[in-house]
Design an enzyme around this catalytic site. Structure first.
Site, PDB file in Angstrom:
ATOM      1  N   ASP A  44     -44.968   3.730 -11.172  1.00  0.00           N
ATOM      2  CA  ASP A  44     -46.168   4.175 -10.489  1.00  0.00           C
ATOM      3  C   ASP A  44     -46.011   3.782  -9.014  1.00  0.00           C
ATOM      4  OD1 ASP A  44     -48.929   4.993 -10.148  1.00  0.00           O
ATOM      5  OD2 ASP A  44     -49.443   2.864 -10.166  1.00  0.00           O
ATOM      6  N   LEU A  45     -46.897   4.266  -8.142  1.00  0.00           N
ATOM      7  CA  LEU A  45     -46.824   3.935  -6.719  1.00  0.00           C
ATOM      8  C   LEU A  45     -47.896   2.935  -6.296  1.00  0.00           C
ATOM      9  CD1 LEU A  45     -46.006   7.450  -5.172  1.00  0.00           C
ATOM     10  CD2 LEU A  45     -44.438   5.546  -5.588  1.00  0.00           C
ATOM     11  N   ASP A  46     -49.171   3.378  -6.263  1.00  0.00           N
ATOM     12  CA  ASP A  46     -50.241   2.518  -5.755  1.00  0.00           C
ATOM     13  C   ASP A  46     -50.397   1.256  -6.596  1.00  0.00           C
ATOM     14  OD1 ASP A  46     -50.580   4.608  -4.015  1.00  0.00           O
ATOM     15  OD2 ASP A  46     -52.502   5.287  -4.849  1.00  0.00           O
ATOM     16  N   SER A 108     -51.509   9.974  -7.570  1.00  0.00           N
ATOM     17  CA  SER A 108     -52.026  10.085  -6.208  1.00  0.00           C
ATOM     18  C   SER A 108     -52.247  11.545  -5.837  1.00  0.00           C
ATOM     19  CB  SER A 108     -51.042   9.452  -5.219  1.00  0.00           C
ATOM     20  OG  SER A 108     -51.473   9.694  -3.888  1.00  0.00           O
ATOM     21  N   LYS A 152     -50.776  10.824 -17.025  1.00  0.00           N
ATOM     22  CA  LYS A 152     -49.393  10.361 -17.053  1.00  0.00           C
ATOM     23  C   LYS A 152     -48.628  11.008 -18.203  1.00  0.00           C
ATOM     24  CE  LYS A 152     -49.589   7.753 -13.439  1.00  0.00           C
ATOM     25  NZ  LYS A 152     -49.411   6.332 -13.250  1.00  0.00           N
ATOM     26  N   ASP A 175     -49.992  -0.282 -13.143  1.00  0.00           N
ATOM     27  CA  ASP A 175     -51.043  -1.296 -13.076  1.00  0.00           C
ATOM     28  C   ASP A 175     -52.339  -0.867 -13.741  1.00  0.00           C
ATOM     29  OD1 ASP A 175     -53.067  -0.630 -10.309  1.00  0.00           O
ATOM     30  OD2 ASP A 175     -51.361   0.610 -10.843  1.00  0.00           O
TER      31      ASP A 175
END
Length: 215
Positions: A44-46, A108, A152, A175
């Site tokens: 994941d990114l954020d 995102s 996801k 997260d």
């Protein structure tokens, strides 16, 4: 999962107030213990790869801060942005592994901005200062980027179709607890709280091995 929205402010001396610091490590034990590794690690990114919300915290345009170590971006408001401290070194290591690939799965809504961040941020040199391997962070993700709103589950279905890698061979770091739904596909997900670290990477690999029945 609630996250702080407070970011460091710019100073006349540049990104000295940025809490992101460089990190390095010796080869982790799991790298040479002879036991299997996932064929695909998905991030994941954020608040997994970086400590901010890409659609809330960044005000474009963004630029690379000259000579900043670690590589750091600044935006229109003078805020600073970088990866979590261990993340660049983890990406460098994983991208050097012959049988493990990297991908992104992020919900995102600002995919183009996320790609720009990944293009601007650089990875540290390889072992012995070698420049072999990817230099731009985005180039480490050789299995592709799925960055768009949705579930996801959809991200992973697209990744599996593109790569041909079975879900059971994938390890995912995220997260957000609701994204544990990907485990219904057979993906192993490591739920993390404070970003990608060497410790979380090792725990994720141990979790994946346990799911494979590997001692």
């Amino acid at each position: 999962m609630a996250k702080s929205k407070k970011l460091p402010k710019a100073t006349s001396d540049g990104p000295s107030s940025n809490p992101i610091t460089s990190s390095s490590t010796t080869a982790p034990p799991w790298l040479h213990d002879g036991l299997p590794l996932p064929r695909l690690i998905v991030l994941d990114l954020d608040y997994t790869l970086w400590p901010f919300y890409s659609d809330i915290h960044i005000s474009t345009p963004i630029r690379l801060v000259p000579s900043a170590n670690p590589p750091t971006l600044s935006d229109r408001n003078g805020e600073y942005f970088a990866l979590y401290p261990d993340a660049p070194h983890i990406l460098r290591l994983i991208s050097s592994l012959p049988n493990t690939r990297l991908a992104v799965a992020s919900k995102s809504p600002v995919g183009d901005l996320c790609r720009e961040v990944l293009k601007l941020l650089r990875l540290p040199p390889g072992e012995g200062g070698s420049e072999k391997g990817p230099k731009k962070t985005i180039d480490a993700f050789d299995a592709g980027l799925e960055i768009y709103e949705g579930t996801k589950l959809r991200h992973f279905e697209v990744i599996a179709k593109r790569t041909g890698i079975p879900f059971s061979e994938m390890l995912f770091f995220d997260d957000e607890r609701p994204n544990l739904e990907v485990e219904s596909l057979g993906v192993t997900m490591r739920l993390i709280r404070d970003g990608l670290t060497w410790e979380e990477l090792e725990r994720g690999i141990m979790q994946w091995r346990a799911n494979q029945g590997v001692a």
